[in-house]
Design an enzyme around this catalytic site. Structure first.
Site, PDB file in Angstrom:
ATOM      1  N   ASP A  99     -24.051  24.255  19.731  1.00 53.50           N
ATOM      2  CA  ASP A  99     -23.915  26.039  20.402  1.00 53.50           C
ATOM      3  C   ASP A  99     -23.310  26.473  19.579  1.00 53.50           C
ATOM      4  O   ASP A  99     -22.174  25.828  19.578  1.00 53.50           O
ATOM      5  CB  ASP A  99     -24.125  25.912  22.181  1.00 53.50           C
ATOM      6  CG  ASP A  99     -25.195  26.105  22.554  1.00 53.50           C
ATOM      7  OD1 ASP A  99     -26.418  25.992  22.413  1.00 53.50           O
ATOM      8  OD2 ASP A  99     -25.300  26.197  24.242  1.00 53.50           O
TER       9      ASP A  99
ATOM     10  N   ASP B 217     -32.405  28.296  21.972  1.00 53.56           N
ATOM     11  CA  ASP B 217     -32.416  28.882  23.006  1.00 53.56           C
ATOM     12  C   ASP B 217     -33.166  30.494  23.002  1.00 53.56           C
ATOM     13  O   ASP B 217     -33.908  30.775  23.998  1.00 53.56           O
ATOM     14  CB  ASP B 217     -30.579  28.829  24.121  1.00 53.56           C
ATOM     15  CG  ASP B 217     -30.623  27.541  24.131  1.00 53.56           C
ATOM     16  OD1 ASP B 217     -30.507  27.077  24.784  1.00 53.56           O
ATOM     17  OD2 ASP B 217     -29.075  28.217  24.097  1.00 53.56           O
TER      18      ASP B 217
END
Length: 223
Positions: A182, A196
């Site tokens: 991330d 995401d």
């Protein structure tokens, strides 16, 4: 004279058009029998079957185009996610965060063993199985797909699920337990990635389509 006519015979005189006997043959007999039974002749039925076949072929072609859109969107979403993670791992990991909009939006590389946005780090294997199941469900649903908006929504879901599943399978600490990369870090919010984002956008689009009553097969229903 009468004896000559009897021997030679009297020539046939053709009857006027329209007054002659009806023509006989397989087609006329078939038509008469069909009209008697209250059904269409086989020749007409064959023509109708050809029309139905053409219509079915057209529907099948539209379905294939929607499936192509689904997988095209999935490939684009997956490619963007994969490339962005490769760049982040190579250039940003173990370095100071990059500020894009001051402290409101930064790029900061982290490894997330949980679900989207960092939730549920103790259930990595479960989330991996869920992602794999989502991919299988989307692939099966694609066979009945005739709606372009649904194709885009499912493509986003598929691309995002594939992006994070790739991390789960091939990144440390091991297969099915890999940590997702991330790097998008808004202020006051969890860090996430492009996969995401694709999953969230696809989910929102599905909710809107369902609210409008549009089904994946293209039908619209009103409650």
């Amino acid at each position: 004279m009468a004896e000559a006519e009897r021997i030679i015979g009297t020539p046939d005189i053709p009857e006027a058009a329209g007054d002659g006997p009806e023509q006989s043959g397989p087609d006329s007999e078939e038509t008469a029998a069909a009209e008697k039974d209250g059904r269409r002749p086989e020749s007409e039925a064959d023509g109708a079957a050809d029309v139905d076949a053409d219509g079915g072929a057209g529907s099948a072609g539209k379905g294939k185009r929607k499936i192509a859109v689904l997988f095209a969107v999935a490939v684009v979403a997956y490619a963007f996610d994969l490339i962005s993670k490769m760049i982040v791992v190579a250039k940003l990991e173990h370095h100071e965060p990059i500020e894009l909009v001051g402290e409101w939006l930064r790029l900061s590389a982290i490894r997330n063993a949980g679900a989207a946005f960092g939730f549920g780090e103790a259930f990595t294997i479960i989330f991996t199985c869920i992602a794999a199941a989502v991919i299988v469900v989307i692939a099966r649903l694609a066979r009945k797909l005739y709606s372009l908006p649904w194709a885009i929504a499912l493509g986003l879901l598929l691309g995002g699920a594939l992006g994070n599943l790739t991390d789960r399978l091939f990144r440390a600490p091991g297969v099915f337990e890999g940590a997702v990369v991330d790097f998008i870090a808004p202020k006051g919010f969890a860090v996430f990635n492009l996969a995401d984002s694709a999953i969230v956008c696809g989910g929102i689009l599905i909710v809107l389509l369902s609210f409008r009553g549009l089904d994946p097969d293209g039908t619209v229903h009103k409650d």
